[in-house]
Design a protein around this motif. Structure first.
Motif, PDB file in Angstrom:
ATOM      1  N   MET A 291      13.064  -1.489   4.423  1.00 35.76           N
ATOM      2  CA  MET A 291      13.324  -1.706   2.974  1.00 35.76           C
ATOM      3  C   MET A 291      13.780  -3.063   2.707  1.00 35.76           C
ATOM      4  SD  MET A 291      14.822   1.461   0.294  1.00 35.76           S
ATOM      5  CE  MET A 291      14.016   2.845   0.844  1.00 35.76           C
ATOM      6  N   ASN A 292      14.502  -3.445   3.450  1.00 36.67           N
ATOM      7  CA  ASN A 292      15.415  -4.861   3.407  1.00 36.67           C
ATOM      8  C   ASN A 292      14.623  -5.838   2.678  1.00 36.67           C
ATOM      9  OD1 ASN A 292      17.784  -3.399   4.113  1.00 36.67           O
ATOM     10  ND2 ASN A 292      17.761  -4.341   6.066  1.00 36.67           N
ATOM     11  N   GLU A 293      13.356  -5.920   3.135  1.00 41.30           N
ATOM     12  CA  GLU A 293      12.409  -6.862   2.550  1.00 41.30           C
ATOM     13  C   GLU A 293      12.293  -7.037   0.957  1.00 41.30           C
ATOM     14  OE1 GLU A 293       8.608  -6.803   4.868  1.00 41.30           O
ATOM     15  OE2 GLU A 293       7.895  -8.195   3.268  1.00 41.30           O
TER      16      GLU A 293
ATOM     17  N   SER B 206       0.769  -1.319   0.035  1.00 40.43           N
ATOM     18  CA  SER B 206      -0.116   0.001  -0.006  1.00 40.43           C
ATOM     19  C   SER B 206       0.969   1.212   0.108  1.00 40.43           C
ATOM     20  CB  SER B 206      -0.855   0.070   1.121  1.00 40.43           C
ATOM     21  OG  SER B 206      -0.286   0.390   2.359  1.00 40.43           O
ATOM     22  N   LEU B 207       0.349   2.248  -0.270  1.00 41.71           N
ATOM     23  CA  LEU B 207       1.019   3.493  -0.519  1.00 41.71           C
ATOM     24  C   LEU B 207       1.594   3.839   0.797  1.00 41.71           C
ATOM     25  CD1 LEU B 207       1.978   6.244  -1.959  1.00 41.71           C
ATOM     26  CD2 LEU B 207      -0.340   6.951  -1.616  1.00 41.71           C
ATOM     27  N   ALA B 208       0.612   3.766   1.823  1.00 43.64           N
ATOM     28  CA  ALA B 208       1.067   4.254   3.327  1.00 43.64           C
ATOM     29  C   ALA B 208       2.068   3.469   3.736  1.00 43.64           C
ATOM     30  CB  ALA B 208      -0.427   4.065   4.145  1.00 43.64           C
ATOM     31  N   GLU B 209       2.192   2.176   3.578  1.00 37.87           N
ATOM     32  CA  GLU B 209       3.069   1.376   3.948  1.00 37.87           C
ATOM     33  C   GLU B 209       4.362   1.615   3.127  1.00 37.87           C
ATOM     34  OE1 GLU B 209       3.681  -0.983   6.096  1.00 37.87           O
ATOM     35  OE2 GLU B 209       5.265  -2.275   5.624  1.00 37.87           O
ATOM     36  N   GLN B 210       4.368   1.941   1.939  1.00 38.43           N
ATOM     37  CA  GLN B 210       5.726   2.518   1.019  1.00 38.43           C
ATOM     38  C   GLN B 210       6.171   3.640   1.601  1.00 38.43           C
ATOM     39  OE1 GLN B 210       4.757   3.107  -3.083  1.00 38.43           O
ATOM     40  NE2 GLN B 210       4.054   0.773  -3.470  1.00 38.43           N
TER      41      GLN B 210
ATOM     42  N   SER C 237      12.312   3.084   9.508  1.00 39.11           N
ATOM     43  CA  SER C 237      12.232   3.809   8.051  1.00 39.11           C
ATOM     44  C   SER C 237      13.894   4.047   7.482  1.00 39.11           C
ATOM     45  CB  SER C 237      11.534   5.045   8.158  1.00 39.11           C
ATOM     46  OG  SER C 237      12.142   6.094   9.012  1.00 39.11           O
ATOM     47  N   HIS C 238      13.953   3.850   6.153  1.00 37.10           N
ATOM     48  CA  HIS C 238      15.233   4.242   5.666  1.00 37.10           C
ATOM     49  C   HIS C 238      15.816   5.562   5.976  1.00 37.10           C
ATOM     50  CE1 HIS C 238      18.108   3.450   2.592  1.00 37.10           C
ATOM     51  NE2 HIS C 238      17.934   4.606   2.083  1.00 37.10           N
ATOM     52  N   VAL C 239      15.144   6.602   5.879  1.00 30.99           N
ATOM     53  CA  VAL C 239      15.717   7.895   6.235  1.00 30.99           C
ATOM     54  C   VAL C 239      16.218   7.889   7.635  1.00 30.99           C
ATOM     55  CG1 VAL C 239      14.599   9.204   4.181  1.00 30.99           C
ATOM     56  CG2 VAL C 239      13.699   9.157   6.233  1.00 30.99           C
ATOM     57  N   ARG C 240      15.447   7.501   8.458  1.00 30.23           N
ATOM     58  CA  ARG C 240      15.885   7.436   9.988  1.00 30.23           C
ATOM     59  C   ARG C 240      17.220   6.719  10.075  1.00 30.23           C
ATOM     60  NH1 ARG C 240      14.064   8.618  15.100  1.00 30.23           N
ATOM     61  NH2 ARG C 240      11.944   8.914  14.465  1.00 30.23           N
ATOM     62  N   LEU C 241      17.210   5.761   9.699  1.00 29.25           N
ATOM     63  CA  LEU C 241      18.377   4.603   9.791  1.00 29.25           C
ATOM     64  C   LEU C 241      19.644   5.168   9.049  1.00 29.25           C
ATOM     65  CD1 LEU C 241      16.516   1.474   9.763  1.00 29.25           C
ATOM     66  CD2 LEU C 241      17.629   2.396  11.771  1.00 29.25           C
ATOM     67  N   ALA C 242      19.301   6.012   8.051  1.00 26.17           N
ATOM     68  CA  ALA C 242      20.548   6.441   7.206  1.00 26.17           C
ATOM     69  C   ALA C 242      20.846   8.110   7.434  1.00 26.17           C
ATOM     70  CB  ALA C 242      20.141   6.404   5.623  1.00 26.17           C
TER      71      ALA C 242
ATOM     72  N   GLY D  84      10.195   6.671   4.857  1.00 23.27           N
ATOM     73  CA  GLY D  84      10.086   7.864   5.876  1.00 23.27           C
ATOM     74  C   GLY D  84       9.688   9.180   5.224  1.00 23.27           C
ATOM     75  N   ARG D  85       9.118   9.233   3.936  1.00 23.01           N
ATOM     76  CA  ARG D  85       8.917  10.414   3.273  1.00 23.01           C
ATOM     77  C   ARG D  85       7.782  10.064   2.419  1.00 23.01           C
ATOM     78  NH1 ARG D  85      12.574  14.653   2.438  1.00 23.01           N
ATOM     79  NH2 ARG D  85      14.561  14.378   3.214  1.00 23.01           N
ATOM     80  N   THR D  86       7.090  11.121   1.931  1.00 29.89           N
ATOM     81  CA  THR D  86       6.006  10.844   0.994  1.00 29.89           C
ATOM     82  C   THR D  86       6.396  10.931  -0.349  1.00 29.89           C
ATOM     83  OG1 THR D  86       5.655  13.323   0.585  1.00 29.89           O
ATOM     84  CG2 THR D  86       4.415  12.549   2.428  1.00 29.89           C
ATOM     85  N   LYS D  87       5.473   9.963  -0.969  1.00 19.89           N
ATOM     86  CA  LYS D  87       5.904   9.527  -2.508  1.00 19.89           C
ATOM     87  C   LYS D  87       5.673  10.759  -3.429  1.00 19.89           C
ATOM     88  CE  LYS D  87       5.514   5.459  -5.293  1.00 19.89           C
ATOM     89  NZ  LYS D  87       4.823   4.076  -5.478  1.00 19.89           N
ATOM     90  N   GLY D  88       4.738  11.779  -3.207  1.00 18.60           N
ATOM     91  CA  GLY D  88       4.451  12.826  -4.053  1.00 18.60           C
ATOM     92  C   GLY D  88       5.381  13.677  -4.090  1.00 18.60           C
TER      93      GLY D  88
END
Ligand code: HEM
Length: 378
Positions: A348-350, A242-246, A286-291, A251-255
């Protein structure tokens, strides 16, 4: 279609606004003679200066030489403009000491400590045959034909001294390296490169990108280290998420690419923010928090990756992903801690699999017409 200057304090193709296309190649050196290697680097430098200016690889050219001899350019870029071509060279750990422990070129004592082999990261599924290598060349251009032409001619010139180990095409940049550029999107459909180091951040580039005097051997001063990771992306599985899960995974919005809880793409991430439910707005995994630098002792990278699709994988899926490239002052303090943090916890590793890895010391720029790639190393 214009040309990017080849000479300079630093190599081009690093802070150069990321071009649209990539052809990356890694070579193994097949000669054991130091003089042959040095000759090759001289010849390559001359060819690279010509190619990036939009000329043929050799002084005679594709069609003006003797009809009895193979031409000194292969011809497929005749009539094409320079297309922003940059050629960037790097030296892998095995150039200094090969797999058998031999110091073939008498340079083992000049190997920078920062060029230490990367550790194994959780989840790595690396194919050694498509990673590593003694020398890499990154060709970036706005026209794929121009990038491929350049690599092909360097390989032709290197015949007898190097053999091609592996190569990767990238069809779309996934990063911006300048504030003048719009942020592109990766194959998950998200803007990528928003919080990147940018060419305009000169103080941050000194701190995080360029090797400074005293960091290690003097020949690397003004250079930088490149880490490459070929990362397969399970886009078919992602597309059923789902969009919300993505958005929670990134950690950021898609749009707009804004951090969750913010409105604009370039708004600051607020890692401390919690929502009405008491949960972190930017999720813990989330990717951005960990990076993010705050999670990694302030470490930052200049990311310069490309999307790839290598056909399909025989299992009904695209062989798609991101050819991740990141430049930095010291991988031991930058890529390694960030990737350790991501490998452990990133949601995201999944959807990812790291399938190849490379590490290269990129010397400083070629400064004068008689200088050559890596001169100070030899
Ligand atoms: C940020 C995607 C792999 C390091 C981001 C962003 C996206 C993204 C969408 C947010 C936009 C931005 O600020 O650029 C991906 C994808 C990957 C991947 C799809 C794999 C296919 C990696 C790897 C590393 C990394 C392997 C380093 C080990 C970073 C960093 C940021 C970032 C440092 C900026 C974080 C910040 O300061 O806010 N990535 N990434 N990424 N990524 Fe990745």
């Amino acid at each position: 279609g214009g040309a990017v200057a080849f000479l300079g304090e630093h190599q081009a193709g690093i802070t150069t606004p990321a071009q649209d296309r990539l052809h990356f190649v890694a070579f193994d050196v097949t000669t054991d003679k130091r003089a042959d290697l040095v000759d090759l680097l001289r010849e390559w430098t001359l060819a690279a200066a010509r190619l990036t200016a939009g000329h043929d690889a050799g002084p005679v050219g594709a069609v003006n030489g003797s009809p009895e001899a193979p031409p000194d350019d292969t011809g497929e870029a005749l009539g094409l403009p320079p297309s922003g071509l940059t050629l960037t060279v790097g030296f892998g750990p095995t150039l200094f000491r090969d797999a058998g422990g031999r110091d073939r070129f008498g340079i083992a004592d000049r190997k920078p400590a920062a060029l230490a082999d990367l550790p194994h990261f959780r989840g790595d599924a690396l194919d050694p045959a498509t990673g590593g290598g003694d020398i890499c060349v990154q060709a970036c251009a706005h026209d794929p034909q121009v990038a491929v032409h350049a690599i092909r001619n360097l390989a032709r010139i290197g015949f007898g001294a190097v053999s091609m180990r592996w190569s990767q095409l990238g069809f779309g940049r996934t990063s911006s390296t300048s504030r003048a550029q719009a942020t592109p999107r990766n194959l998950f459909g998200f803007k990528d490169g928003t919080a990147n180091l940018k060419a305009e951040d000169t103080a941050a580039l000194r701190q995080h990108l360029w090797v400074q005097a005293g960091d290690g051997p003097a020949w690397m001063t003004g250079g930088t280290y490149l880490v490459t990771r070929k990362i397969r992306m399970m886009i078919e599985t992602w597309d059923r998420t789902s969009l919300a899960e993505q958005e929670a995974i990134v950690g950021r919005t898609k749009g707009t690419g804004a951090p969750l809880g913010k409105r604009g793409e370039f708004d600051e991430l607020n890692l401390a923010a919690t929502g009405a439910d008491g949960k972190q707005v930017i999720p813990a995994d989330s990717h951005v928090r960990l990076a993010h630098p705050d999670t990694n002792g302030g470490a930052r990278l200049l990311r310069r990756g490309y999307n790839f699709v290598d056909g399909s994988d025989g299992l009904g899926r695209l062989g798609a992903g991101l050819f991740f490239m990141a430049y930095q002052r010291d991988p031991r303090r930058q890529f390694v801690p960030i990737q350790t943090s991501l490998a452990r916890n990133d949601a995201m590793n999944e959807y990812l699999r790291h399938v190849s890895s490379g590490l290269y010391a990129c010397p400083p720029g070629v400064r004068t017409a008689d200088d050559f790639w890596g001169r100070a190393l030899f």
